[in-house]
Write a protein that holds these residues in place. Structure first.
Motif, PDB file in Angstrom:
ATOM      1  N   ALA A 126       0.818  -1.142  -0.144  1.00 14.07           N
ATOM      2  CA  ALA A 126       0.075   0.077  -0.152  1.00 14.07           C
ATOM      3  C   ALA A 126       0.919   1.455   0.149  1.00 14.07           C
ATOM      4  N   ALA A 127       1.963   1.178   0.631  1.00 18.25           N
ATOM      5  CA  ALA A 127       2.777   2.264   0.788  1.00 18.25           C
ATOM      6  C   ALA A 127       3.656   2.803  -0.748  1.00 18.25           C
ATOM      7  N   GLY A 148       2.243   5.237   7.011  1.00 16.20           N
ATOM      8  CA  GLY A 148       1.929   6.526   7.383  1.00 16.20           C
ATOM      9  C   GLY A 148       3.062   7.573   7.127  1.00 16.20           C
ATOM     10  N   LEU A 149       4.404   6.831   6.974  1.00 17.07           N
ATOM     11  CA  LEU A 149       5.520   7.844   6.674  1.00 17.07           C
ATOM     12  C   LEU A 149       5.446   8.389   5.354  1.00 17.07           C
ATOM     13  N   VAL A 150       5.302   7.312   4.342  1.00 19.39           N
ATOM     14  CA  VAL A 150       5.148   7.735   2.851  1.00 19.39           C
ATOM     15  C   VAL A 150       3.874   8.774   2.629  1.00 19.39           C
ATOM     16  N   SER A 195      -4.582   3.987   5.699  1.00 13.74           N
ATOM     17  CA  SER A 195      -5.076   3.019   4.368  1.00 13.74           C
ATOM     18  C   SER A 195      -6.035   3.664   3.908  1.00 13.74           C
ATOM     19  N   ALA A 196      -6.923   4.675   4.355  1.00 13.59           N
ATOM     20  CA  ALA A 196      -7.859   5.339   3.483  1.00 13.59           C
ATOM     21  C   ALA A 196      -7.229   6.157   2.323  1.00 13.59           C
TER      22      ALA A 196
END
Length: 293
Positions: A104-105, A157-159, A262-263
């Motif tokens: 996902a990232a 979250g970082l990306v 993830s949203a």
């Protein structure tokens, strides 16, 4: 032997000015590696590097920035197994769930890369005016952005907070998750071997409150993303940021599970650090020779 990571500042890998490191452990408190414990001097050095890189990065074409970001995504995919292991250790996830986070990232990075040459068409445009004028608005990057990476989502979250900042032409000083900094420090290793100019992204690790305070008060930081700050720290940093009228992106409301990274992100994190420039130009004016232009 356990690896001792370094900071990523100005395209190089310096040790912390203080010489300090701290132990990074997994969700079961097993020792994973040593990470630099950044000081105020490290934060100031990172701002200097980000400011130096801003002119070249903001002046690059949107297409060029997009191609560089696409290449970074390819490089992240090439180190997928490493990131899966780091995310699994950092967040106490199974390999399959960690793999889903990493995939996902990478997809998120590609998504922002695709926006580099499109965001101007979405938020800019021609404005109707009563008079013989063109009135055009276009977005421009804010400048140097301090980014507090999310504490619990060590890679996705970082990306989600770094990619939109640099996609729009800003440069970033990133404060990695205090407990789970390894994915962020590994990102620095990828960026160093990519075509991203040194100084566009600078990565610090250590105590979030200790590093964030000088960044929030720094007169050469134009904006701050408080994604990784708790409620009390966010209030303190927002007060400090008001001294030079920084743009402040407040942290998302979180529940016990943390923010849902993830949203679908939308464009909010890109537009948060864009300024709008409006240009007026006369129409039908006569030049010296009498011809219109």
């Amino acid at each position: 032997m356990l690896k001792t990571y370094k900071l990523y500042v100005g395209g190089k890998f310096p040790r912390s000015e203080s010489g300090r490191v701290y132990e990074v452990t997994d969700s079961k408190q097993n020792w994973l590696a040593n990470a630099p414990l950044s000081s105020r001097k490290d934060a100031r050095d990172a701002v200097v590097a980000a400011r130096k890189a801003f002119g070249g990065w903001s002046g690059a074409t949107a297409y060029n920035r997009g191609q560089i970001l696409y290449r970074i995504a390819e490089m992240l995919e090439g180190r997928r197994d490493q990131y899966v292991a780091e995310v699994a250790d950092a967040e106490g996830l199974s390999k399959s769930k960690a793999a889903a986070q990493v995939d996902a990232a990478i997809d998120r990075w590609v998504w922002y890369a695709g926006w580099t040459d499109k965001i101007a068409q979405v938020v800019g445009g021609g404005n109707p005016v009563a008079g013989p004028f063109f009135n055009l608005s276009s977005p421009e990057p804010t400048g140097v952005v301090a980014v507090l990476a999310p504490q619990k989502s060590s890679f996705l979250g970082l990306v989600s907070v770094v990619a939109p900042v640099i996609a729009t032409g800003n440069t970033a000083v990133v404060v990695a998750s205090e407990k789970s900094p390894l994915p962020a420090l590994s990102l620095g290793e990828v960026l160093a071997t990519s075509d991203l100019p040194g100084g566009v992204v600078n990565i610090l690790s250590g105590r979030t409150a200790e590093i964030a305070a000088p960044l929030a008060a720094h007169q050469d930081v134009n904006a701050i993303d408080l994604a990784g700050a708790g409620e009390e720290l966010a209030k303190e940093l927002e007060i400090a940021a008001a001294d030079n009228l920084k743009r402040v992106l407040r942290p998302q409301p979180v529940d016990d599970a943390g923010a849902d990274w993830s949203a679908t992100p939308g464009t909010d994190r890109m537009t948060a650090f864009l300024e709008t420039k409006t240009v007026w130009h006369p129409t039908g004016a006569l030049g010296a020779s009498g011809s219109s232009y």
